[in-house]
Design an enzyme around this catalytic site. Sequence first.
Site, PDB file in Angstrom:
ATOM      1  N   GLU A   1      -1.190  -1.166  -5.053  1.00  0.00           N
ATOM      2  CA  GLU A   1       0.187  -1.093  -4.673  1.00  0.00           C
ATOM      3  C   GLU A   1       0.744  -1.955  -3.935  1.00  0.00           C
ATOM      4  OE1 GLU A   1       1.417   2.670  -3.055  1.00  0.00           O
ATOM      5  OE2 GLU A   1      -0.033   3.741  -4.409  1.00  0.00           O
TER       6      GLU A   1
ATOM      7  N   GLU B   1      -4.619   6.864  -0.867  1.00  0.00           N
ATOM      8  CA  GLU B   1      -4.091   6.894   0.524  1.00  0.00           C
ATOM      9  C   GLU B   1      -4.723   8.005   1.263  1.00  0.00           C
ATOM     10  OE1 GLU B   1       0.025   6.082   0.655  1.00  0.00           O
ATOM     11  OE2 GLU B   1      -0.051   3.939  -0.362  1.00  0.00           O
TER      12      GLU B   1
END
Length: 499
Positions: free
Chosen positions: A293, A174
């Site tokens: 995720e 991320e």
Amino acid sequence: MTLSARLGLDTERVVAPVSRRTFGSFVEHMGRGVYGGIYEPSHPAADADGFRRDVLDLVREMGVSLVRYPGGNFVSGYRWEDGIGPAYQRPVRRDLAWHSLETNEVGIDEFMRWATKANLDVMYALNLGTRGVQEALDVHEYLTFESGTHLSELRRSHGADKPYGIRSFCLGNEMDGPWQTGHKTAHEYGRLAAETARALRSADPSLELIACGSSHSSMPTFGAWEATVLELAYDEVDAISAHAYYEPIDGDLASFLASAVDMDHFIDSVTATADSVGARRKSKKRISISFDEWNVWYLSKFQSRPTPVDWQVAPRVIEDSYNVADAVVVGSLLISLLRHSDRVTAACQAQLVNVIAPIRAEPTGTAWRQTTFHPFALTSRLAQGNVLDVKITSPAYETPRFGAVPVLDAVATHDPATGDLTVFAVNRHQTDPVDLTIPLPASTQVAESWLLTDSDLKATNTQENPDRVVPRPAEPTLTDNTLRLTLPPVSWSAIRLAG
């Protein structure tokens, strides 16, 4: 009112083979995911290595194939070498991501022993937040090189004579997010990802390397981030990541039940962007998606929590309790992932134990299955062979976020080796049942059928009542080569048909 829907199956219309890596999970050094989750040496069920055998049993039952480790936001400040060697010599560090203390009692070697016990492959995430190329090469050497170098011999001295055989590496986590330690612009990250990937390929050209995509599709840079990163790293990477979490916002259950519509759009958008970059580069290579995720997460509750004032080891963090509606949404997200098996080559439900997890475990107490455990476990077990491109005929209902959405969501798999057909279906409607009809080949028989629903959509499983919500046998009928099944409101079903 009873609605009617139809599902058309054709075993010749194949999307892609079912990938076992669709049924991955995620273990991060966050909250009680590791300490008090998979690892609790003082627990009566702990084995000689300190791992909870009751948790291991549930992980195996769940059908998890792959685990991403060690993060997550945690990895962007992680020094992998802190977690090797004698445990008493390992430093305690601050984890800035989750405002906690990391003891490093569990590191690479311990986790790989656990993964072997659980019969799992590991997708290893590299720290490209505070670290870079050299550290990536070092941890790769420690994990994968046979012998004869400083780091491979160091691993062997720690009891792992053979390399761990990890083939998949995430190039950071991320990195588009301002919350990420070492956050970078798309250009900064793309350059670093490409440089790291080239170095790792010099060590082993066969690795699977995954670039960071957007943290979620609502990021202001979504799309532009993927395009820039892939322009810089297209030739060096195999996949780009996607992350998505869903919750009912402001009580909007109708849109929450249609979360898979957003996941479908997310996947289609990322593949279109990747293919556009490939076309501009005149490349025959096709970038896949690692949806590493995904889950239901009551994120708004987490974001509204007060900032911790102290630093604790393994604090209780986002231990959401999941209800019936959450389980139905998880089942529908698995349908979406299967539907895109031609491009989604790995997926990891985040996370595995305690932290937004299908498995809960209490100190010195029991471990139990949350409601979301069940659609994952059954889908992992029953989805075999090929994913089929099914034809859905369904009425629609209105949602505030997505407009008109089909009431029925479904996918099917076909195993040519056995002839088995399996249908996974969701009724998203909050009040109306759906009469589902499925024309089938001759000589088909119902082998098993399951239904997860409840009159109380807020019902949960607890330590005291761990089986309050479980799948029950469904009651389909099969006449004149047509299967008929009534899907209750807000329900998830799985039907295996033997050919």
